[in-house]
Structure formats: structure tokens, C-alpha cells
Design a protein around this motif. Structure first.
Motif, PDB file in Angstrom:
ATOM      1  N   GLY A   1      -7.268  36.968  14.482  1.00 29.75           N
ATOM      2  CA  GLY A   1      -8.389  36.417  13.487  1.00 29.75           C
ATOM      3  C   GLY A   1      -8.785  34.976  13.834  1.00 29.75           C
ATOM      4  O   GLY A   1      -8.583  34.155  14.837  1.00 29.75           O
ATOM      5  N   LYS A   2      -9.625  34.597  13.085  1.00 29.74           N
ATOM      6  CA  LYS A   2     -10.371  33.219  13.015  1.00 29.74           C
ATOM      7  C   LYS A   2     -10.428  32.707  11.830  1.00 29.74           C
ATOM      8  O   LYS A   2     -10.919  33.173  10.972  1.00 29.74           O
ATOM      9  N   ILE A   3      -9.943  31.502  11.581  1.00 33.71           N
ATOM     10  CA  ILE A   3      -9.966  30.851  10.297  1.00 33.71           C
ATOM     11  C   ILE A   3     -10.603  29.408  10.353  1.00 33.71           C
ATOM     12  O   ILE A   3     -10.450  28.378  11.320  1.00 33.71           O
ATOM     13  N   ALA A   4     -11.566  29.358   9.626  1.00 38.29           N
ATOM     14  CA  ALA A   4     -12.635  27.991   9.703  1.00 38.29           C
ATOM     15  C   ALA A   4     -11.885  27.144   8.449  1.00 38.29           C
ATOM     16  O   ALA A   4     -11.286  27.560   7.620  1.00 38.29           O
ATOM     17  N   ASN A   5     -12.010  25.733   8.886  1.00 37.58           N
ATOM     18  CA  ASN A   5     -11.314  24.935   8.150  1.00 37.58           C
ATOM     19  C   ASN A   5      -9.906  25.217   7.691  1.00 37.58           C
ATOM     20  O   ASN A   5      -9.356  24.986   6.520  1.00 37.58           O
ATOM     21  N   LYS A   6      -9.016  25.475   8.894  1.00 37.10           N
ATOM     22  CA  LYS A   6      -7.687  25.733   8.413  1.00 37.10           C
ATOM     23  C   LYS A   6      -6.848  24.420   7.677  1.00 37.10           C
ATOM     24  O   LYS A   6      -7.124  23.648   8.086  1.00 37.10           O
ATOM     25  N   ASN A   7      -6.008  25.055   7.158  1.00 38.16           N
ATOM     26  CA  ASN A   7      -5.218  24.136   6.297  1.00 38.16           C
ATOM     27  C   ASN A   7      -3.816  23.634   6.991  1.00 38.16           C
ATOM     28  O   ASN A   7      -3.428  22.396   6.747  1.00 38.16           O
TER      29      ASN A   7
ATOM     30  N   GLU B   1      -3.072  28.467   0.401  1.00 32.24           N
ATOM     31  CA  GLU B   1      -3.862  29.660  -0.584  1.00 32.24           C
ATOM     32  C   GLU B   1      -3.049  30.818   0.045  1.00 32.24           C
ATOM     33  O   GLU B   1      -2.165  31.131   0.993  1.00 32.24           O
ATOM     34  N   PHE B   2      -3.150  32.035  -0.922  1.00 31.88           N
ATOM     35  CA  PHE B   2      -2.246  33.285  -0.780  1.00 31.88           C
ATOM     36  C   PHE B   2      -3.214  34.457  -1.213  1.00 31.88           C
ATOM     37  O   PHE B   2      -4.159  34.278  -1.952  1.00 31.88           O
TER      38      PHE B   2
ATOM     39  N   MET C   1     -12.001  34.374   8.046  1.00 28.49           N
ATOM     40  CA  MET C   1     -11.912  33.766   6.624  1.00 28.49           C
ATOM     41  C   MET C   1     -12.388  32.123   6.908  1.00 28.49           C
ATOM     42  O   MET C   1     -11.997  31.642   8.153  1.00 28.49           O
ATOM     43  N   ASP C   2     -12.891  31.415   5.818  1.00 23.07           N
ATOM     44  CA  ASP C   2     -13.139  30.287   5.531  1.00 23.07           C
ATOM     45  C   ASP C   2     -12.341  29.677   4.516  1.00 23.07           C
ATOM     46  O   ASP C   2     -12.577  30.217   3.246  1.00 23.07           O
ATOM     47  N   THR C   3     -11.337  28.983   4.652  1.00 21.96           N
ATOM     48  CA  THR C   3     -10.379  28.579   3.675  1.00 21.96           C
ATOM     49  C   THR C   3     -10.929  27.700   2.477  1.00 21.96           C
ATOM     50  O   THR C   3     -10.532  27.574   1.445  1.00 21.96           O
ATOM     51  N   LYS C   4     -12.245  27.132   2.730  1.00 24.94           N
ATOM     52  CA  LYS C   4     -12.874  26.359   1.566  1.00 24.94           C
ATOM     53  C   LYS C   4     -13.516  27.429   0.419  1.00 24.94           C
ATOM     54  O   LYS C   4     -13.740  27.047  -0.671  1.00 24.94           O
ATOM     55  N   MET C   5     -13.730  28.697   1.053  1.00 21.46           N
ATOM     56  CA  MET C   5     -13.996  29.795   0.097  1.00 21.46           C
ATOM     57  C   MET C   5     -13.034  30.824  -0.095  1.00 21.46           C
ATOM     58  O   MET C   5     -12.862  31.474  -1.097  1.00 21.46           O
ATOM     59  N   PHE C   6     -12.061  30.747   0.808  1.00 21.12           N
ATOM     60  CA  PHE C   6     -10.936  31.730   0.913  1.00 21.12           C
ATOM     61  C   PHE C   6     -11.228  33.220   0.207  1.00 21.12           C
ATOM     62  O   PHE C   6     -11.848  33.939   1.252  1.00 21.12           O
TER      63      PHE C   6
END
Length: 337
Positions: free
Chosen positions: A29-35, A78-79, A94-99
Motif C-alpha cells: 500500500g501507500k500511506i499519505a502523511n504517515k504517522n 489510528e486503528f 490511505m491518508d492518515t489525516k482523514m484515515f
């Protein structure tokens, strides 16, 4: 003969590759704004199944051997729930800012996991607070409707039958859990509501400032009581809001009293925290922690708990709004105008 041998070898190799492929799944996958630098997959008992590293660009890819089922996926902050099964070739974006709102899946296994992603949004839209505060008839009517809606969303023959079974089991467990929680708290909430407009039980506890203080010492004033403990995270989170509330109503006809239910061995820890945080109001230490009579009379079984008493000593609310709630300020403004 050589041709027959070669054909058999190719067939064996192909079947072997097929068996290996179906003995694990691929997850990328690809995660934007990763934590963080990894995602974590856990089972139903919160046991770590796999830690997958994420590149600086937010890209990850790995293979996993799993028992078919629902798993937890988190990035540390996030979970969400995912359905994993050997043979899947699953890709997440996924974008963690919106999750939850941004989660989408492609590849084999996407249908079930997109279902879960959308289902989590349905769960967020359910007003569980209002449902749990409803009358028994309205509670069961609302919960039964929720269960029926959850089951109706599963009426998709393309979904993996194993996945459908897992979801139905989860819906039943969730339903039974909510019912259990409601019944457990219904009697307690009913008891708290019955205390309204009755005379408050009293107390006589050690005061941080010295001596002892009893409820009768505040006769003629409203009393806002905070039942807390030094070890309680949510209690400590309310401290800044409580201090601001005390400042706002300083000089008004109200006393702010904090009663600690810490055990006796933590007395010095309690004193140190009061000094460190510069806590205001009246700071009291209950005589027998959770078993103190005042605490038992109010049915306090979780903290923080707030109590509001009128100048005559009658209970306005046995479970008052928290300092962080706007409701408290509205109520106090009305009482103290």
C-alpha cells in the motif's frame, strides 16, 4: 519419454507454486502523511502478528501467513479492522489525516475490506450516547434496528462466505456487549437520577490545607465536587478545565471541592501532585478510598465523577457535567446569575 518427464516437471512446479501462493497473502500500500515507520497487524487478543516497515515515501509491501479472520491494523495512532486470508493480493491506499474516510482497497480481498472500511463509517454515525441514555423500550428498538441494518448490508453474495460468518458473529457479539453494558449501567443511572432533590450524604475528610472538612461547612453555597485519583488519566485531563472553571466563578456563591479516592499509601503522592499542579479549590482525601461511605452512597464506580449540590445541601446532580463540557458552564451561569 523426455517430453513426458518435462511436462510432469512443469506441472509439479506449477502446482507447487500455486500451493505456496495460497499459503500466504501479499499486502502492500501507500500511506499519505504517515504517522510512523511501520504498520502493525494484531489478532483479536491484541497479539502482534506482523510489523510491516513503511518507506520514507509511505510505501509498504510484505507477505503474511494468516488464519482467515478479522485483524486490527494500526499505524501507531489510528486503528481499523481488516479481513485477511491466505491467497489475497491486497493493496491499501490511505491518508492518515482523514484515515477511515480515505481508506480504499484494490486487488484480491478488496471487496471484503472496502466493506469493512465503509462499515466503520456507519458505526461512527451511530449515536451510541443517545441510545444508551434512552428508555429501555427505545434502547432495544434502536439497537434492534441497528442490528437489522448491519445484517442487511451483508446481503451480497459476492462476499467471501467465511467473511460473512465472521461479520455475523461480530454483529452478535457487539449487540450482546452493548445490551450487557446498558443493563449494567441502567440501574446505576436510575439510582443516580433518584438522588436528585434529596439531601446529600455527608463526609468529613482530611484537608490538604490542614484539619478536616465536612460537607456542612459549605452550607449556603453551591458545591461542585470532583471525585478523582492521582493515577486516573481522564481525571488529570480534566484538571486544566477545572482550574479555568474555578477562576471564572471565583468570588461567586460556589465552592469547588476535590475528593481523592487514592489509597492511604499514596497520600504523599497526592500532596505532591497538588503542589506540582498548583491545584485550587478545597482538596480532600477520602478516609477509605473507594469504600468511603460518601463514595458508596453516591454509587461511584468510575472516575472522574462530578457532583453538584445546592446551598441547602440538596443534590442537583449526582452525575454532573465535566469541567471540559460546555453544559457545566451553562448550568452554573443559570444557577449563579
Amino acid at each position: 519419454m523426455k517430453k513426458l518427464y518435462f511436462t510432469a516437471l512443469v506441472l509439479i512446479t506449477t502446482l507447487s507454486g500455486f500451493a505456496q501462493k495460497n499459503n500466504y497473502m501479499t499486502f502492500q500500500g501507500k500511506i499519505a502523511n504517515k504517522n510512523g515507520d511501520a504498520i502493525y497487524i494484531t489478532d483479536g487478543k491484541n497479539k502482534l502478528i506482523k510489523k510491516i516497515q513503511i518507506s520514507s515515501e509511505g510505501v509498504f509491501k510484505d507477505t503474511i501467513h494468516v488464519v482467515p479472520g478479522r485483524y486490527g491494523l494500526s499505524d501507531g495512532n489510528e486503528f481499523t479492522i481488516v479481513y485477511l486470508k491466505n491467497g489475497f493480493d491486497l493493496a491499501l491506499k490511505m491518508d492518515t489525516k482523514m484515515f477511515d474516510e480515505s481508506i480504499t482497497y484494490t486487488g484480491k480481498g478488496a471487496l471484503e475490506n472496502n466493506f469493512l472500511a465503509k462499515n466503520s463509517l456507519f458505526e461512527e454515525q451511530t449515536d451510541m450516547g443517545s441510545l444508551l441514555a434512552a428508555s429501555e423500550v427505545d434502547f432495544f428498538r434502536g439497537l434492534d434496528k441497528k442490528k437489522a441494518d448491519d445484517l442487511k448490508r451483508l446481503e451480497n453474495t459476492k462476499l467471501d462466505p467465511i467473511f460473512i460468518d465472521f461479520q455475523k458473529k461480530s454483529i452478535d457479539e457487539n449487540y450482546n456487549g452493548i445490551v450487557k453494558y446498558y443493563k449494567m449501567n441502567y440501574e446505576a443511572n436510575l439510582a443516580k437520577s433518584k438522588l436528585a432533590n434529596t439531601m446529600s450524604p455527608s463526609f468529613n475528610y482530611d484537608n490538604y490545607a490542614g484539619g478536616k472538612t465536612k460537607l456542612e461547612d459549605f452550607k449556603g453555597k453551591y458545591v461542585y465536587i470532583d471525585v478523582w485519583a492521582t493515577w486516573c488519566g481522564p481525571c488529570r485531563a480534566e484538571i486544566p478545565f477545572l482550574k479555568k472553571t474555578e477562576e471564572k466563578y471565583h468570588g461567586k456563591n460556589i465552592s469547588f471541592v476535590s475528593i481523592s479516592v487514592d489509597v492511604q499509601k499514596d497520600l504523599e503522592k497526592w500532596k505532591a501532585l497538588i503542589k506540582e499542579k498548583e491545584l485550587g479549590g478545597v482538596q480532600l482525601f477520602a478516609d477509605n478510598n473507594w469504600n468511603s461511605q460518601f463514595i458508596k452512597d453516591y454509587g461511584v464506580n468510575s472516575i472522574p465523577r462530578f457532583i453538584l449540590i445546592d446551598p441547602a445541601g440538596k443534590i442537583i446532580s449526582a452525575d454532573a457535567a465535566r469541567p471540559s463540557s460546555k453544559e457545566l458552564q451553562i448550568q452554573l451561569d443559570a444557577l449563579l446569575k
